[in-house]
Write an enzyme that holds these catalytic residues in place. Structure first.
Site, PDB file in Angstrom:
ATOM      1  N   GLU A 169       1.081  -1.262   0.362  1.00  0.00           N
ATOM      2  CA  GLU A 169       0.514   0.127   0.443  1.00  0.00           C
ATOM      3  C   GLU A 169       0.861   1.505   0.025  1.00  0.00           C
ATOM      4  OE1 GLU A 169      -2.948  -0.418  -1.012  1.00  0.00           O
ATOM      5  OE2 GLU A 169      -4.258  -0.644   0.358  1.00  0.00           O
ATOM      6  N   THR A 219      -4.680   7.304  -5.387  1.00  0.00           N
ATOM      7  CA  THR A 219      -4.782   7.219  -3.371  1.00  0.00           C
ATOM      8  C   THR A 219      -3.776   8.990  -3.320  1.00  0.00           C
ATOM      9  OG1 THR A 219      -5.172   4.746  -3.764  1.00  0.00           O
ATOM     10  CG2 THR A 219      -4.461   6.895  -1.635  1.00  0.00           C
TER      11      THR A 219
HETATM   12  N1  HSE Z   1      -8.348   5.379   3.267  1.00  0.00           N
HETATM   13  C1  HSE Z   1      -7.500   5.418   2.807  1.00  0.00           C
HETATM   14  C2  HSE Z   1      -7.925   6.672   2.327  1.00  0.00           C
HETATM   15  C3  HSE Z   1      -8.371   4.555   1.582  1.00  0.00           C
HETATM   16  O1  HSE Z   1      -8.501   7.439   2.675  1.00  0.00           O
HETATM   17  O2  HSE Z   1      -6.617   7.292   1.804  1.00  0.00           O
HETATM   18  C4  HSE Z   1      -7.063   4.505   0.263  1.00  0.00           C
HETATM   19  O3  HSE Z   1      -7.246   3.500  -1.066  1.00  0.00           O
END
Ligand code: HSE
Length: 308
Positions: free
Chosen positions: A128, A181
């Protein structure tokens, strides 16, 4: 066992009231991966089908996720990955989390399952980092463990499995535009107002209570986000219209899935989710944006073996 084929589900994270700490799998879409043991002690991505992801093992989240794991487990072999990338990267439904979870799960199985679920989550989180810069477990934990999960803490990693009311269904629309992201996190303010934080904490608390008491009405009143949605919704075409349709047609709540651009709505029963699917699809068809939609029960299943 020399080879394994696995399915790793897409996930909805944040779930409106739980930024970075809540997530669940959706069963109707996920990545598939065949991992094979090789004599040569190296990692190779020999094939990628579906959406394009790097073949370079230093750039692909699946291999980034397993590097540390292999360094520590020191297996007497290497691994070859054949990836069927069904989840479009930058979709907000846990594309990188699905791939990272698939590879960690597959290698753990091929090595005779030396790792616990929580240890697998720790390694999958490394993948991630490649896409979002910071470590977060709200996609990989539900992808690996199944069900509604809460990330109580990242360091030390502590994950709580929450109960899922049995009639809870999810509708997701994935507009086919990429929202990275890292960018979606970058645009968030570094500080929040005390008033907003208080509202978010009470909403999150009542959401968890509603799961334990199967109180759908309270659950609906708890699916609110006072911190994130207002900053990210501009990245999503027709977000307000989607939310309006969902809420006017019986959704318990509706918000951004993960870091967007996907949007999810939760419903009591599958009929309402299907109805919202038809209406939101009609809206998007006339908008000119390419999109996919999914309807799924909140899945109790995480990543799993398809064949060996
Ligand atoms: N919690 C993370 C965000 C998830 O909202 O940035 C990313 O998929």
């Amino acid at each position: 066992m020399n080879q394994i084929k696995v399915f790793s589900p897409a996930t909805v994270s944040n779930v409106a009231c739980g930024f970075d700490i809540l997530g669940f799998p959706i069963d109707s879409i996920g990545d598939e991966m065949i991992v094979r043991k090789t004599k040569k002690k190296s990692l190779v991505i020999s094939n990628v089908t579906g959406y394009s992801v790097p073949l370079d093992i230093d750039k692909n989240v699946s291999t980034i996720a397993v590097k540390k794991m292999i360094e520590q487990l020191k297996p007497d072999c290497g691994f070859d990955f054949n990836i069927k990338k069904n989840i479009i990267p930058g979709s907000g439904i846990g594309s990188s989390g699905s791939s990272a979870s698939a590879s960690v799960y597959a290698i753990n199985k091929l090595l005779g399952s030396p790792l616990s679920e929580i240890e697998m989550v720790t390694y999958a989180m490394k993948g991630e980092v490649a896409s979002s810069i910071t470590e977060h477990a709200d996609n990989v934990a539900p992808a690996l463990m199944g069900g509604l999960v809460m990330v109580k803490s990242i360091s030390p990693l502590e994950i709580l499995k929450l109960p899922t009311p049995k009639d809870l269904y999810c509708f997701v629309i994935n507009p086919k535009i990429e929202v990275k992201t890292s960018y979606s996190r970058e645009i968030l303010p570094k500080e929040v107002k005390l008033k907003s934080a208080t509202k978010q904490v009470s909403t999150f608390g009542s959401f968890v209570h509603s799961l334990h008491t199967e109180d759908y009405e309270l659950l609906g009143r708890s699916l609110n986000d006072y911190l994130i949605e207002k900053h990210r919704k501009k990245l999503i075409p027709l977000f307000d219209q989607i939310k309006g349709i969902a809420l006017n047609n019986g959704a318990l709540g509706c918000s951004i899935s993960g870091s967007g651009p996907s949007v999810f709505a939760l419903t009591k029963g599958i009929e309402k989710a299907n109805e919202i699917n038809l209406l939101v699809s009609d809206l998007y068809k006339t908008s000119g944006y390419d999109f996919s939609t999914y309807v799924s029960k909140i899945s109790e299943n995480g990543v799993r073996t398809l064949s060996i």
